[in-house]
Design an enzyme around this catalytic site. Structure first.
Site, PDB file in Angstrom:
ATOM      1  N   LYS A 186       0.865  -1.426  -0.063  1.00 20.63           N
ATOM      2  CA  LYS A 186       0.080   0.021  -0.060  1.00 20.63           C
ATOM      3  C   LYS A 186       0.754   1.285  -0.038  1.00 20.63           C
ATOM      4  O   LYS A 186       2.126   1.183   0.292  1.00 20.63           O
ATOM      5  CB  LYS A 186      -0.898  -0.015   1.192  1.00 20.63           C
ATOM      6  CG  LYS A 186      -1.867  -1.163   1.484  1.00 20.63           C
ATOM      7  CD  LYS A 186      -2.817  -1.174   0.042  1.00 20.63           C
ATOM      8  CE  LYS A 186      -3.335  -2.614  -0.215  1.00 20.63           C
ATOM      9  NZ  LYS A 186      -4.043  -3.549   0.406  1.00 20.63           N
TER      10      LYS A 186
HETATM   11  C1  LIG Z   1      -5.135  -4.477   0.772  1.00 22.10           C
HETATM   12  C2  LIG Z   1      -6.598  -4.562   0.459  1.00 22.10           C
HETATM   13  C3  LIG Z   1      -7.325  -5.209   1.736  1.00 22.10           C
HETATM   14  C4  LIG Z   1      -7.101  -5.954   2.829  1.00 22.10           C
HETATM   15  O1  LIG Z   1      -6.128  -5.192   3.512  1.00 22.10           O
HETATM   16  P1  LIG Z   1      -4.979  -6.089   4.401  1.00 22.10           P
HETATM   17  O2  LIG Z   1      -4.347  -5.106   5.300  1.00 22.10           O
HETATM   18  O3  LIG Z   1      -4.121  -6.912   3.532  1.00 22.10           O
HETATM   19  O4  LIG Z   1      -5.945  -6.906   5.268  1.00 22.10           O
HETATM   20  C5  LIG Z   1      -8.683  -4.904   1.362  1.00 22.10           C
HETATM   21  N1  LIG Z   1      -9.400  -4.068   0.135  1.00 22.10           N
HETATM   22  C6  LIG Z   1      -8.536  -3.773  -0.655  1.00 22.10           C
HETATM   23  C7  LIG Z   1      -9.002  -3.237  -1.744  1.00 22.10           C
HETATM   24  C8  LIG Z   1      -7.182  -4.037  -0.733  1.00 22.10           C
HETATM   25  O5  LIG Z   1      -6.443  -3.480  -1.494  1.00 22.10           O
END
Ligand SMILES: *Cc1c(COP(=O)(O)O)cnc(C)c1O
Length: 378
Positions: A186
């Site tokens: 992210k």
């Molecule tokens: C990364 C992501 C998640 C989940 O987040 P985590 O921290 O990996 O649990 C949920 N929705 C979207 C669209 C994502 O990109």
């Protein structure tokens, strides 16, 4: 085929030396679980989101699950979301015992189609989980108008949208529940982790309870447990990483917007006509450009696999975000199937993610674009 250039991944975290030193300080401090770093990170996140209450967790997935629990969503309730997202978005609905309902996506934004969302509302609908895919916000004015009209709670899956804006306002600084992820890919990361922006102190208190076994403090020396909670707290090791990352959020977002502009400039105005591919919506005011995704021209089964292999042969990494959720076995077993959401199915088959991360240079963009053109334009 070999190349002198190193492999360019599609995503890569950047952790600066000050952050690495801050993590070392935590490790030496004698306190490594939730503590002062997590509190400081939550305070800075709250300031970043305009003073709204914020609580952190150990994933972006459990932040959404906890938001649904705080909203009282459970068995018998329907929650509407998009079929094009990471599967976490729909899994959390099932996790709390509710029923996922999908509405197809808009081919231009690749986000949930709000006409189809409105058409999917029934008397059992209790909430909506819109996803700001690749960091491009869903139309927030219209979405919240629909939510108000039908008295629905909203849990924004803003996992990819830290730094994104809607009409000049930061995503997370307004609205109902807004959930962010700090997973490694992210725009800012804590290794794994997430945070939830809430509406008031009472919701923040419930979030604290659900993230730690349902425990409440009562009396001078007592604790009580009055709801089922999980083990979802963030450690101070993660908090220290988050503080170091959040300090750079403006530069990170600005650089990604610059790289996105460079992608468009390098592809050029005639790329879509010459290749049959489709570039993303050119929204430089709102999107944080978490992902730069193109839709490939359809050359039959195996189109994307062949493209990704050909890109890797040119030392350029690609990704695939996402397979339509309703076509996974567990969802088919719940009654979903092929043909239900045709736009999602087409885009799910042909979307590909090109390299985009903070440490990338404009020369890297040029390499990626040259590789795409060499494959798609004959
Ligand atoms: C990364 C992501 C998640 C989940 O987040 P985590 O921290 O990996 O649990 C949920 N929705 C979207 C669209 C994502 O990109």
């Amino acid at each position: 085929m070999t190349s002198a250039l190193p492999f360019l991944p599609f995503s890569q975290p950047t952790i600066d030396e000050a952050t690495i030193a801050a993590v070392g300080d935590v490790l030496r401090s004698g306190w490594i679980t939730s503590g002062p770093k997590v509190q400081a990170f939550e305070a800075q996140l709250s300031a970043y989101f305009g003073g709204r209450p914020v609580r952190t967790f150990n994933s972006g997935t459990c932040t959404m699950e906890i938001a649904l629990r705080i909203a009282g969503i459970g068995p018998g309730d329907e929650v509407i979301t998009t079929p094009i997202s990471w599967v976490a978005t729909a899994n959390v609905i099932i996790e709390v015992g509710a029923t996922p309902v999908f509405a197809d996506i808009d081919p231009a934004t690749r986000n949930i189609d709000l006409d189809k969302l409105e058409a999917a509302i029934t008397p059992r609908t209790k909430a909506i989980i819109p996803v700001h895919l690749s960091g491009l916000p869903v139309d927030m004015d219209r979405l919240y108008a629909i939510a108000a009209k039908h008295k629905l709670r909203v849990v924004e899956d803003a996992a990819q949208a830290i730094g994104s804006r809607w009409n000049g306002k930061r995503i997370g600084s307004f609205g109902d529940f807004v959930s962010f992820s700090f997973q490694a890919n992210k725009n800012i990361t804590t290794g794994e982790g997430g945070c939830l922006v809430l509406n008031n102190a009472e919701e923040a208190r419930l979030a604290e309870k659900y993230r730690l076994q349902g425990v409440t403090r009562s009396g001078v020396d007592g604790i009580d447990v009055d709801v089922l909670g999980g083990k979802y707290n963030m450690s101070d090791i993660m908090g220290a990483i988050g503080l170091g990352q959040l300090a750079n959020i403006e530069q990170i977002t600005a650089h990604r917007r610059e790289l996105a502009r460079h992608y468009f400039a390098q592809f050029g105005a005639d790329f879509e006509a010459a290749s049959g591919a489709q570039l993303p919506l050119a929204d430089f005011d709102n999107s944080n450009w978490h992902l730069f995704q193109i839709i490939l021209p359809d050359r039959g089964p195996g189109t994307r696999a062949a493209f990704m292999t050909a890109m890797a042969a040119q030392q350029v990494g690609t990704g695939y975000h996402y397979a339509p959720i309703h076509l996974f076995t567990m969802y088919k077993e719940r009654g979903f199937g092929e043909g239900m959401f045709p736009v999602a199915e087409k885009i799910g088959r042909l979307t590909v993610t090109l390299p985009m991360f903070y440490a990338m240079s404009k020369a890297d963009v040029e390499r990626a674009v040259a590789a795409v053109k060499a494959i798609l334009i004959k």
